[in-house]
Scaffold this active site. Structure first.
Site, PDB file in Angstrom:
ATOM      1  N   SER A 182       0.795  -1.231   0.000  1.00 46.17           N
ATOM      2  CA  SER A 182       0.000   0.000   0.000  1.00 46.17           C
ATOM      3  C   SER A 182       0.827   1.281   0.000  1.00 46.17           C
ATOM      4  O   SER A 182       0.292   2.345  -0.261  1.00 46.17           O
ATOM      5  CB  SER A 182      -0.968  -0.015   1.178  1.00 46.17           C
ATOM      6  OG  SER A 182      -0.279  -0.239   2.380  1.00 46.17           O
ATOM      7  N   HIS A 210      -5.630  -4.575  -1.331  1.00 43.60           N
ATOM      8  CA  HIS A 210      -5.574  -3.592  -2.416  1.00 43.60           C
ATOM      9  C   HIS A 210      -5.604  -4.226  -3.802  1.00 43.60           C
ATOM     10  O   HIS A 210      -5.405  -3.537  -4.799  1.00 43.60           O
ATOM     11  CB  HIS A 210      -4.331  -2.706  -2.278  1.00 43.60           C
ATOM     12  CG  HIS A 210      -4.423  -1.724  -1.148  1.00 43.60           C
ATOM     13  ND1 HIS A 210      -5.099  -0.534  -1.248  1.00 43.60           N
ATOM     14  CD2 HIS A 210      -3.940  -1.775   0.117  1.00 43.60           C
ATOM     15  CE1 HIS A 210      -5.027   0.123  -0.103  1.00 43.60           C
ATOM     16  NE2 HIS A 210      -4.324  -0.609   0.746  1.00 43.60           N
ATOM     17  N   LYS A 241     -12.275  -1.507   0.972  1.00 42.29           N
ATOM     18  CA  LYS A 241     -11.540  -0.746  -0.040  1.00 42.29           C
ATOM     19  C   LYS A 241     -12.343  -0.715  -1.346  1.00 42.29           C
ATOM     20  O   LYS A 241     -13.366  -0.056  -1.392  1.00 42.29           O
ATOM     21  CB  LYS A 241     -10.138  -1.300  -0.158  1.00 42.29           C
ATOM     22  CG  LYS A 241      -9.421  -1.078   1.194  1.00 42.29           C
ATOM     23  CD  LYS A 241      -7.959  -1.193   1.226  1.00 42.29           C
ATOM     24  CE  LYS A 241      -7.452  -0.600   2.537  1.00 42.29           C
ATOM     25  NZ  LYS A 241      -6.792  -1.551   3.417  1.00 42.29           N
TER      26      LYS A 241
END
Ligand SMILES: *Cc1c(COP(=O)(O)O)cnc(C)c1O
Length: 393
Positions: A182, A210, A241
């Site tokens: 990240s 992610h 996310k």
């Protein structure tokens, strides 16, 4: 207040003095491609809401409908009376999406890692971890009595060396990595990691926080990206996310699900998700299946924005994903760049030491599928203006 709690203020003051304290920004609007932050209209470049699903009408409608039908709370922990039919439906859909046999839905990604890793390994076992893994993996590792080894970031020679050193010395070996990192937006070589883990009879574990909704066919994540679906022993991810909601999951074999749901204390002992959240998560998976345009738009935006930042002369590091850092060097430069951008209507936060090396302070930008070319040009224009002002470019 007595002396026993004096440290609270002392330690806080120390953080403030070093400028390491969090100054929390307050949104006065939905988290959207264009948001209102502290009363100011901004182009949002630091939310994890990659696909803008948190504002998708189908998700909102699903949440409202489920709330009307089932109420606002689940009433219990999952193993007692907190499992509704929609919790089960979501788990089946996650498994389908990830092309695994089964899955288990947790309250968050953090508690998936911190609740599952310490059950997979313990005394007499070893964990081999990428040096840049996420804090929730680190906390999961800290909750075990297993020995730990750290391999160099994405370095397969370093991983193999650790596997060689630990071979036949332990009951179990767990190799754990973030899928997308990240801070830099680079991708773990998951195909090679799975291969090495297989050769040394180690468990492979990837954190796809992610990667889900971003990488692979229809956003199925890192194993789809590398064509190794069903080959990673444990895939975990989050709905907070790209899916635009909240919640974590672990996906893999039915054996993994049965094991985790009987042993993972964070899952067993904490209230289950409210129906509205569960229904929104189900809807997010349906949208990914039926509306592939969001993932496509995310990448189109990412490529354009990255390329333009680079041609302005910014250092965007080694990113391969919609996380694009703008590396500026000293912490103070990153902080000034961020606050000047905010004044100009662009919201992107600085990431400074100790989260990254002292001389690698940066602004981290996260792309959003809901941003238009006009929005991106507006942001790029401001980056150019402030970048020149601060002599970064
Ligand atoms: C955000 C994140 C998590 C935590 O997920 P939550 O569901 O928000 O708790 C775990 N791992 C990584 C790599 C993350 O980026």
């Amino acid at each position: 207040m007595g002396n026993a709690t004096k440290f609270l203020k002392e330690e806080y003051d120390e953080l403030v003095e070093k400028d390491f304290d969090w100054k929390i920004r307050v949104l006065n609007s939905p988290s959207a491609p264009k948001s209102v932050v502290e009363g100011k209209n901004v182009v949002m470049l630091c939310s994890n809401n990659y696909l803008n699903l948190s504002n998708h009408p189908k998700l909102k409608e699903a949440a409202v409908k489920a709330t009307k039908k089932y109420g606002v709370g689940s009433g219990s922990v999952r193993p007692i009376a907190g499992t509704m039919d929609i919790h089960m439906e979501l788990e089946e859909k996650i498994a389908k999406f990830k092309k695994t046999e089964a899955s288990l839905f947790y309250q968050s990604g953090f508690v998936t890692n911190s609740g599952l890793i310490p059950q997979l390994v313990g005394e007499g076992d070893v964990i081999i971890s990428d040096e840049l893994n996420h804090g929730s993996i680190i906390d999961g590792v800290r909750l075990t009595k297993a020995d730990r080894m750290v391999y160099k970031h994405r370095d397969m020679e370093s991983l193999e060396q650790a596997l060689k050193e630990t071979e036949n010395k332990y009951r179990r070996t767990l190799v754990v990595t973030d899928g997308v990192f990240s801070m830099d937006g680079d991708i773990a070589p998951m195909d090679e990691i799975v291969k090495l883990a297989g050769e040394y009879n180690a468990i492979s574990y990837v954190d796809d926080a992610h990667g889900d909704g971003v990488l692979g066919e229809k956003g199925r994540g890192i194993s789809s990206h590398f064509n190794i679906e069903g080959k990673v022993d444990v895939e975990m991810g989050t709905f907070s996310k790209a899916f635009g909601v909240v919640g974590g999951y672990a996906a893999g074999s039915s054996d993994l699900r049965n094991f985790a749901l009987n042993k993972s204390r964070t899952w067993l002992l904490s209230g289950s998700h409210p129906p509205g959240v569960v229904a929104a998560c189900i809807a997010s998976l349906d949208v990914l299946e039926t509306e592939p345009q969001w993932v496509e738009k995310l990448w189109e935006n990412t490529k354009y924005f990255k390329k333009e930042l680079q041609s302005l002369g910014f250092d965007t590091g080694i990113s391969e994903t919609p996380i694009t850092p703008v590396i500026v060097g000293p912490s103070s430069t990153a902080k000034t760049l961020s606050s000047r951008l905010y004044e100009e209507g662009v919201f992107a936060l600085p990431i400074v030491f100790p989260m990254v090396a002292r001389d690698k302070a940066r602004i981290r930008t996260m792309m959003n599928a809901g941003l238009t070319k006009n929005d991106l040009d507006f942001a790029l224009n401001k980056f150019e203006k402030v970048g020149k002002e601060l002599k970064i470019i």
